[in-house]
Design an enzyme around this catalytic site. Structure first.
Site, PDB file in Angstrom:
ATOM      1  N   CYS A 112      -8.055 110.910  72.560  1.00 29.32           N
ATOM      2  CA  CYS A 112      -7.113 109.976  71.920  1.00 29.32           C
ATOM      3  C   CYS A 112      -7.396 109.788  70.429  1.00 29.32           C
ATOM      4  CB  CYS A 112      -7.154 108.621  72.609  1.00 29.32           C
ATOM      5  SG  CYS A 112      -6.863 108.712  74.366  1.00 29.32           S
ATOM      6  N   HIS A 235      -4.401 102.793  68.141  1.00 34.20           N
ATOM      7  CA  HIS A 235      -4.094 103.657  69.289  1.00 34.20           C
ATOM      8  C   HIS A 235      -3.426 102.799  70.363  1.00 34.20           C
ATOM      9  CE1 HIS A 235      -4.295 106.277  72.610  1.00 34.20           C
ATOM     10  NE2 HIS A 235      -5.405 105.814  73.133  1.00 34.20           N
ATOM     11  N   ASN A 265       0.357 105.134  77.047  1.00 37.91           N
ATOM     12  CA  ASN A 265      -0.708 105.754  76.257  1.00 37.91           C
ATOM     13  C   ASN A 265      -0.450 107.259  76.183  1.00 37.91           C
ATOM     14  OD1 ASN A 265      -3.067 106.877  75.311  1.00 37.91           O
ATOM     15  ND2 ASN A 265      -4.431 105.684  76.628  1.00 37.91           N
TER      16      ASN A 265
HETATM   17  O1  UT7 Z   1      -6.856 106.108  75.534  1.00 38.65           O
HETATM   18  C1  UT7 Z   1      -8.068 105.635  76.009  1.00 38.65           C
HETATM   19  C2  UT7 Z   1      -8.013 105.529  77.487  1.00 38.65           C
HETATM   20  N1  UT7 Z   1      -8.062 104.350  78.176  1.00 38.65           N
HETATM   21  C3  UT7 Z   1      -7.917 103.039  77.929  1.00 38.65           C
HETATM   22  O2  UT7 Z   1      -7.722 102.569  76.869  1.00 38.65           O
HETATM   23  C4  UT7 Z   1      -8.023 102.134  79.098  1.00 38.65           C
HETATM   24  C5  UT7 Z   1      -9.009 101.050  78.926  1.00 38.65           C
HETATM   25  N2  UT7 Z   1      -8.985 100.159  80.053  1.00 38.65           N
HETATM   26  C6  UT7 Z   1      -7.940  99.370  80.364  1.00 38.65           C
HETATM   27  O3  UT7 Z   1      -6.950  99.378  79.687  1.00 38.65           O
HETATM   28  C7  UT7 Z   1      -8.073  98.446  81.540  1.00 38.65           C
HETATM   29  O4  UT7 Z   1      -9.404  98.437  82.000  1.00 38.65           O
HETATM   30  C8  UT7 Z   1      -7.125  98.829  82.722  1.00 38.65           C
HETATM   31  C9  UT7 Z   1      -5.687  98.552  82.324  1.00 38.65           C
HETATM   32  C10 UT7 Z   1      -7.297 100.276  83.106  1.00 38.65           C
HETATM   33  C11 UT7 Z   1      -7.456  97.944  83.935  1.00 38.65           C
HETATM   34  O5  UT7 Z   1      -7.349  96.594  83.578  1.00 38.65           O
HETATM   35  P1  UT7 Z   1      -8.518  95.579  83.961  1.00 38.65           P
HETATM   36  O6  UT7 Z   1      -8.076  94.235  83.544  1.00 38.65           O
HETATM   37  O7  UT7 Z   1      -9.783  96.113  83.371  1.00 38.65           O
HETATM   38  O8  UT7 Z   1      -8.506  95.656  85.524  1.00 38.65           O
HETATM   39  P2  UT7 Z   1      -9.687  96.066  86.487  1.00 38.65           P
HETATM   40  O9  UT7 Z   1     -10.074  97.468  86.308  1.00 38.65           O
HETATM   41  O10 UT7 Z   1     -10.722  95.020  86.364  1.00 38.65           O
HETATM   42  O11 UT7 Z   1      -8.974  95.959  87.898  1.00 38.65           O
HETATM   43  C12 UT7 Z   1      -8.499  94.741  88.421  1.00 38.65           C
HETATM   44  C13 UT7 Z   1      -7.889  95.006  89.796  1.00 38.65           C
HETATM   45  C14 UT7 Z   1      -8.736  95.895  90.695  1.00 38.65           C
HETATM   46  O12 UT7 Z   1      -8.707  95.352  91.982  1.00 38.65           O
HETATM   47  P3  UT7 Z   1      -9.984  94.572  92.580  1.00 38.65           P
HETATM   48  O13 UT7 Z   1     -11.086  95.589  92.554  1.00 38.65           O
HETATM   49  O14 UT7 Z   1     -10.192  93.431  91.637  1.00 38.65           O
HETATM   50  O15 UT7 Z   1      -9.504  94.178  93.934  1.00 38.65           O
HETATM   51  C15 UT7 Z   1      -7.976  97.215  90.682  1.00 38.65           C
HETATM   52  O16 UT7 Z   1      -8.167  97.935  91.875  1.00 38.65           O
HETATM   53  O17 UT7 Z   1      -6.622  95.654  89.658  1.00 38.65           O
HETATM   54  C16 UT7 Z   1      -6.566  96.772  90.552  1.00 38.65           C
HETATM   55  N3  UT7 Z   1      -5.693  97.789  90.008  1.00 38.65           N
HETATM   56  C17 UT7 Z   1      -4.358  97.784  90.143  1.00 38.65           C
HETATM   57  N4  UT7 Z   1      -3.517  96.946  90.780  1.00 38.65           N
HETATM   58  C18 UT7 Z   1      -2.222  97.201  90.726  1.00 38.65           C
HETATM   59  C19 UT7 Z   1      -6.030  98.860  89.249  1.00 38.65           C
HETATM   60  N5  UT7 Z   1      -4.931  99.557  88.909  1.00 38.65           N
HETATM   61  C20 UT7 Z   1      -3.882  98.905  89.442  1.00 38.65           C
HETATM   62  C21 UT7 Z   1      -2.493  99.126  89.431  1.00 38.65           C
HETATM   63  N6  UT7 Z   1      -1.698  98.257  90.078  1.00 38.65           N
HETATM   64  N7  UT7 Z   1      -1.937 100.169  88.792  1.00 38.65           N
END
Ligand code: UT7
Length: 310
Positions: A112, A235, A265
């Site tokens: 990225c 980004h 993204n």
């Molecule tokens: O270009 C560079 C690449 N990447 C990034 O910039 C991504 C960086 N990270 C993020 O943007 C965030 O960490 C995410 C958007 C990927 C996730 O958000 P978060 O607030 O960090 O959520 P989390 O990983 O703490 O997950 C919270 C919950 C989990 O469930 P449990 O374990 O709490 O029961 C996930 O399993 O949300 C669940 N979850 C979803 N639920 C519905 C994960 N993906 C999804 C989804 N829909 N698509």
């Protein structure tokens, strides 16, 4: 002599994939995606559009807007982690298609952050006096490496391309400072195996630390104050990460590019797409101090402060 951006262009495929569409594909919902990421929809390239096609369309527009002919290009740098094939490079593919008969060509791999690495590489060749006009493209067809059964990643990414023609600009304009970095130890949090893998939480922590820090550094390097920043292009990964950078720089909401909502993204393409749209919409004016900042796989990061105009 300073290197600056002479013209920009972008291309996104027509096909829109909404959060609602994704609800039918994986266990997710519109509300979760919007509140956690700010994404509402993304563009997906069909089988008939590969990475080099998108790069070519964006490149053509940037040359037109710069008023530079393809034959005047000395070099083509394409930032991508989703090339059509490992080799020949996408840069060579578009070199031929554009008719850039005297251009050297290579791809840049910094995920990225790729466009930031490309832009700062172009700056070196131009400011050394060796080259004059360099085309820098950020392009990804992430849809071909995303696991469409993994809700942790498939809701986040989209396809597209952005391009900039970089060349000599007048005194006081152009790229005034930059900051690049890497941390290979974090590579395990974001990589391509069979599919794209991401430890979202770890990447999130890295990004909210690194992106604001790099943005502040490039502003400090030119002896400017945070208040002097006229436009911020982070980004477009997640609105919450982007907001962290905006708040650290203290720029108002209307001064930050926000294309994440409609394109998701797009990795290396996200910054040049947002830049091209901001220019097109008249949000960036002559003499504006613009900060571009990215982070991504590697892990890598990069920021640039530039004074807009030729
Ligand atoms: O270009 C560079 C690449 N990447 C990034 O910039 C991504 C960086 N990270 C993020 O943007 C965030 O960490 C995410 C958007 C990927 C996730 O958000 P978060 O607030 O960090 O959520 P989390 O990983 O703490 O997950 C919270 C919950 C989990 O469930 P449990 O374990 O709490 O029961 C996930 O399993 O949300 C669940 N979850 C979803 N639920 C519905 C994960 N993906 C999804 C989804 N829909 N698509």
């Amino acid at each position: 002599m300073k290197a600056g951006i002479l013209g920009t262009g972008h291309f996104v495929p027509e096909k829109v994939l909404t959060n609602k569409d994704l609800e039918a594909m994986v266990e997710t919902n519109d509300e979760w995606i919007r509140t956690r990421t700010g994404i509402e929809e993304r563009r997906i390239a069909g089988d008939d559009i590969d990475t080099s096609d998108m790069a070519f369309y964006a490149a053509e527009k940037s040359l037109e807007n710069a008023g530079i002919a393809a034959e005047e290009l000395d070099m083509i740098l394409v930032a991508t982690v989703t090339p059509d094939t490992p080799f020949p490079s996408v840069a060579c593919m578009i070199q031929e298609r554009l008719g850039a008969s005297k251009a050297a060509a290579m791809d840049v791999s910094a995920a990225c952050t790729g466009f930031m690495y490309g832009l700062t590489t172009a700056k070196q060749f131009i400011e050394s006096g060796d080259y004059r006009n360099i085309l820098v493209v950020g392009v990804e067809k992430l849809s071909k490496i995303v696991d469409w059964e993994d809700r942790n990643t498939c809701v986040l990414f989209g396809d597209g391309a952005g391009a900039a023609v970089v060349g000599p600009v007048s005194e006081g304009k152009g790229i005034l400072s930059f900051e690049l970095g890497s941390d290979g130890a974090g590579g395990k949090h974001l990589y391509q195996g069979k599919h794209l893998f991401m430890n979202g939480r770890e990447v999130f922590k890295f990004a909210v630390r690194q992106m604001p820090e790099a943005s502040v550094k490039v502003v400090e390097k030119i002896g400017a104050n945070k208040e002097d920043v006229d436009y911020l292009i982070p980004h477009q990964a997640n609105i919450r990460i982007m907001e962290a950078a905006r708040e650290r720089l203290g720029v108002s909401e209307d001064k930050m590019a926000k294309t994440v909502k409609k394109y998701g993204n797009t990795s290396a393409a996200s910054i040049p797409i947002a830049l091209a749209e901001a220019v097109e919409e008249g949000k960036i004016k002559d003499n504006d101090l613009v900060v571009l900042v990215g982070f991504g796989g590697g892990l890598t990061w990069g920021a640039v402060a530039l004074r807009w105009g030729k």
